[in-house]
Design a protein around this motif. Structure first.
Motif, short mmCIF file in Angstrom:
data_model
loop_
_atom_site.label_atom_id
_atom_site.label_comp_id
_atom_site.label_asym_id
_atom_site.label_seq_id
_atom_site.Cartn_x
_atom_site.Cartn_y
_atom_site.Cartn_z
N ALA A 265 0.84 -1.20 0.00
CA ALA A 265 0.00 0.00 0.00
C ALA A 265 0.88 1.25 0.00
CB ALA A 265 -0.91 0.00 1.22
N THR A 266 0.36 2.32 -0.58
CA THR A 266 1.08 3.59 -0.52
C THR A 266 0.92 4.20 0.87
OG1 THR A 266 -0.84 4.91 -1.22
CG2 THR A 266 0.58 3.98 -2.96
N PHE A 267 1.76 5.17 1.18
CA PHE A 267 1.68 5.80 2.49
C PHE A 267 0.33 6.47 2.69
CE2 PHE A 267 2.29 9.78 4.97
CZ PHE A 267 2.47 9.20 6.21
N SER A 268 -0.16 7.15 1.66
CA SER A 268 -1.45 7.84 1.78
C SER A 268 -2.57 6.85 2.05
CB SER A 268 -1.73 8.64 0.50
OG SER A 268 -0.75 9.63 0.30
N GLU A 269 -2.56 5.72 1.37
CA GLU A 269 -3.60 4.71 1.57
C GLU A 269 -3.52 4.12 2.99
OE1 GLU A 269 -3.81 3.11 -3.08
OE2 GLU A 269 -2.64 2.04 -1.55
N ALA A 270 -2.30 3.79 3.41
CA ALA A 270 -2.13 3.23 4.75
C ALA A 270 -2.50 4.23 5.83
CB ALA A 270 -0.68 2.78 4.93
N LEU A 271 -2.17 5.50 5.62
CA LEU A 271 -2.49 6.53 6.60
C LEU A 271 -3.99 6.73 6.71
CD1 LEU A 271 -1.27 8.68 8.50
CD2 LEU A 271 -1.34 10.29 6.58
N SER A 272 -4.70 6.73 5.59
CA SER A 272 -6.15 6.89 5.62
C SER A 272 -6.81 5.73 6.36
CB SER A 272 -6.70 7.00 4.20
OG SER A 272 -6.19 8.14 3.54
N ALA A 273 -6.30 4.51 6.14
CA ALA A 273 -6.89 3.34 6.79
C ALA A 273 -6.63 3.34 8.29
CB ALA A 273 -6.32 2.06 6.17
N SER A 274 -5.54 3.98 8.73
CA SER A 274 -5.20 3.98 10.16
C SER A 274 -6.07 4.91 10.98
CB SER A 274 -3.73 4.37 10.33
OG SER A 274 -3.55 5.76 10.05
N GLU A 275 -6.68 5.90 10.31
CA GLU A 275 -7.50 6.92 10.98
C GLU A 275 -6.69 7.71 12.01
OE1 GLU A 275 -10.90 4.98 12.62
OE2 GLU A 275 -11.82 4.62 10.65
N LEU A 276 -5.38 7.81 11.78
CA LEU A 276 -4.54 8.59 12.68
C LEU A 276 -4.80 10.09 12.51
CD1 LEU A 276 -2.23 8.39 14.78
CD2 LEU A 276 -0.61 8.60 12.87
N PHE A 277 -5.03 10.51 11.27
CA PHE A 277 -5.35 11.89 10.96
C PHE A 277 -6.78 11.97 10.43
CE2 PHE A 277 -0.61 12.44 9.79
CZ PHE A 277 -0.29 12.58 11.14
N GLU A 278 -7.34 13.16 10.45
CA GLU A 278 -8.67 13.37 9.89
C GLU A 278 -8.59 13.33 8.36
OE1 GLU A 278 -10.14 16.99 11.50
OE2 GLU A 278 -9.96 16.33 13.59
N ASP A 279 -9.74 13.09 7.72
CA ASP A 279 -9.78 12.94 6.27
C ASP A 279 -9.23 14.17 5.55
OD1 ASP A 279 -10.83 10.42 6.51
OD2 ASP A 279 -12.91 11.07 6.30
N PHE A 280 -9.58 15.35 6.06
CA PHE A 280 -9.11 16.58 5.42
C PHE A 280 -7.58 16.64 5.42
CE2 PHE A 280 -7.77 21.05 5.97
CZ PHE A 280 -8.17 21.53 4.73
N HIS A 281 -6.98 16.26 6.51
CA HIS A 281 -5.52 16.29 6.60
C HIS A 281 -4.89 15.18 5.77
CE1 HIS A 281 -6.49 18.29 10.66
NE2 HIS A 281 -6.20 19.22 9.79
N ASN A 282 -5.58 14.04 5.63
CA ASN A 282 -5.07 12.99 4.73
C ASN A 282 -5.02 13.49 3.30
OD1 ASN A 282 -4.73 11.05 6.77
ND2 ASN A 282 -6.85 10.35 6.60
N ARG A 283 -6.03 14.28 2.91
CA ARG A 283 -6.03 14.84 1.55
C ARG A 283 -4.88 15.83 1.39
NH1 ARG A 283 -11.69 14.63 2.42
NH2 ARG A 283 -11.76 16.83 3.05
N MET A 284 -4.61 16.61 2.43
CA MET A 284 -3.47 17.53 2.38
C MET A 284 -2.17 16.78 2.18
SD MET A 284 -4.35 20.28 5.43
CE MET A 284 -2.70 20.98 5.31
N ILE A 285 -2.04 15.64 2.86
CA ILE A 285 -0.80 14.85 2.74
C ILE A 285 -0.67 14.27 1.34
CG2 ILE A 285 0.36 12.77 3.57
CD1 ILE A 285 -0.87 13.39 6.34
N ARG A 286 -1.78 13.83 0.75
CA ARG A 286 -1.72 13.29 -0.61
C ARG A 286 -1.27 14.37 -1.60
NH1 ARG A 286 -6.30 10.19 1.02
NH2 ARG A 286 -7.75 11.81 0.27
#
Length: 351
Positions: A265-286
């Motif tokens: 998995a890519t980092f962005s995909e793994a990060l989104s699945a972990s729910e460590l950050f909010e969705d908005f911040h996951n989009r910022m990271i992508r």
């Protein structure tokens, strides 16, 4: 004493760590050698304070700041590992400057947490003192006055007096129970049961659970920003998480990210699945990863979560303060009414 351990029992505060890292960065920026700079600082230390003297001794024996810090249990493991990375990559100055900013933010968060704890404790102590004065000093005086007027012996007068006293003692008993529970929690926090105690406290106080989760997210984002800006790959940056996190749940989430990335998995995909950050911040990271500005985005997200943590502590105090004030008002009102109502009856019967 173990061969590779120099003993310094006192743990350094975030402010002290930030100052130390900034001083090291300034030494390197000026072209001064670390050994000469620390030797100068050691010569200026007060009697009994061996912070720089201990480092100087370690550097003299090993020739490495990393080894000198590693041998001293006063320094946090996260900082020690980052110093080692700085020495390996030749970017120690940049890393020390980033660490200075990191611990400066940690100091602000700790200050906010301390205020959130201290202020309610002060109000609670005031509440106890006021109630004790009313029950032990004020109420007996009114009892004697009403007794001399023949009121306390009546059924209504006696009921009201007892009611006021009961309310006061019940509140004191509740505060005593809470105080003992807090003391037990503090003792258990120093043992191997720390994680269970923290989990229980967070279940009892949901706002504290939310604050702790945001704090862990801020630390992960800050750590990743620091590591990525130092040229380390994401996989190596994630390996540093256990050194910066005290929350086992957040550490497990980071470990889940590493496991998902190992499976493709890519980092962005793994990060989104972990729910460590909010969705908005996951989009910022992508977006940051796609544009090559991932370290800057991580630093921005860390700042956002740190602000939310400070605001969370402020709101927590804003909830506790009026609650204690309202409790104090109810208790004092009940005690005073138990005294004033019989006296009001006497005054209403006067010719």
């Amino acid at each position: 004493m173990a061969k590779d351990k120099m003993v310094r029992q006192r743990k350094l505060s975030p402010e002290e760590l930030s100052s130390f890292c900034e001083q090291i960065a300034l030494m390197l920026d000026s072209g001064m050698t670390l050994y000469d700079g620390i030797e100068m600082l050691a010569a200026e230390e007060k009697e009994g304070d061996r912070l720089y003297g201990t480092i100087l001794q370690g550097m003299h024996a090993t020739g490495s700041l990393y080894e000198a810090l590693r041998q001293d249990s006063s320094w946090p493991q996260y900082m020690v590992q980052m110093v080692g990375i700085g020495e390996e990559t030749g970017r120690l100055e940049d890393i020390m400057l980033s660490l200075s900013q990191y611990y400066e933010r940690e100091g602000r968060i700790r200050s906010a947490a301390s205020s959130a704890i201290t202020y309610p404790l002060v109000l609670g102590a005031m509440l106890v003192v006021i109630i004790l004065v009313l029950l032990w000093r004020v109420l007996p005086v009114f009892n004697r006055v009403l007794d001399s007027l023949g009121v306390s012996g009546t059924e209504s007068g006696s009921l009201l007096m007892h009611l006021g006293a009961v309310v006061g003692w019940v509140v004191l008993a509740v505060i005593a129970v809470l105080g003992v529970a807090a003391l037990v929690c503090l003792v258990l926090m120093k043992t191997s049961h720390k994680d269970k105690v923290m989990a229980l406290i967070q279940r009892i106080f949901p706002p504290l659970r939310r604050i702790n989760r945001k704090l862990s997210s801020a630390r992960v984002a800050s750590m990743l920003s620091l590591m990525l800006s130092s040229g380390y790959p994401m996989e190596s940056a994630l390996e540093m998480a256990p050194y910066a996190l005290t929350d086992k749940e957040a550490a497990r989430r980071v470990e889940g990210i590493r496991a998902a990335m190992a499976e493709g998995a890519t980092f962005s995909e793994a990060l989104s699945a972990s729910e460590l950050f909010e969705d908005f911040h996951n989009r910022m990271i992508r977006v940051g990863a796609a544009s090559g500005h991932e370290p800057q985005v991580m630093a921005k997200i860390a700042g956002i979560y740190e602000e939310q943590v400070e605001e969370g502590f402020t709101r927590l105090v804003a909830i506790i303060e009026p609650t204690l004030v309202a409790l104090l008002s109810v208790v004092i009102g009940a005690i005073l009414l138990s005294v004033m109502m019989p006296m009001a009856g006497i005054l209403s019967n006067l010719p």
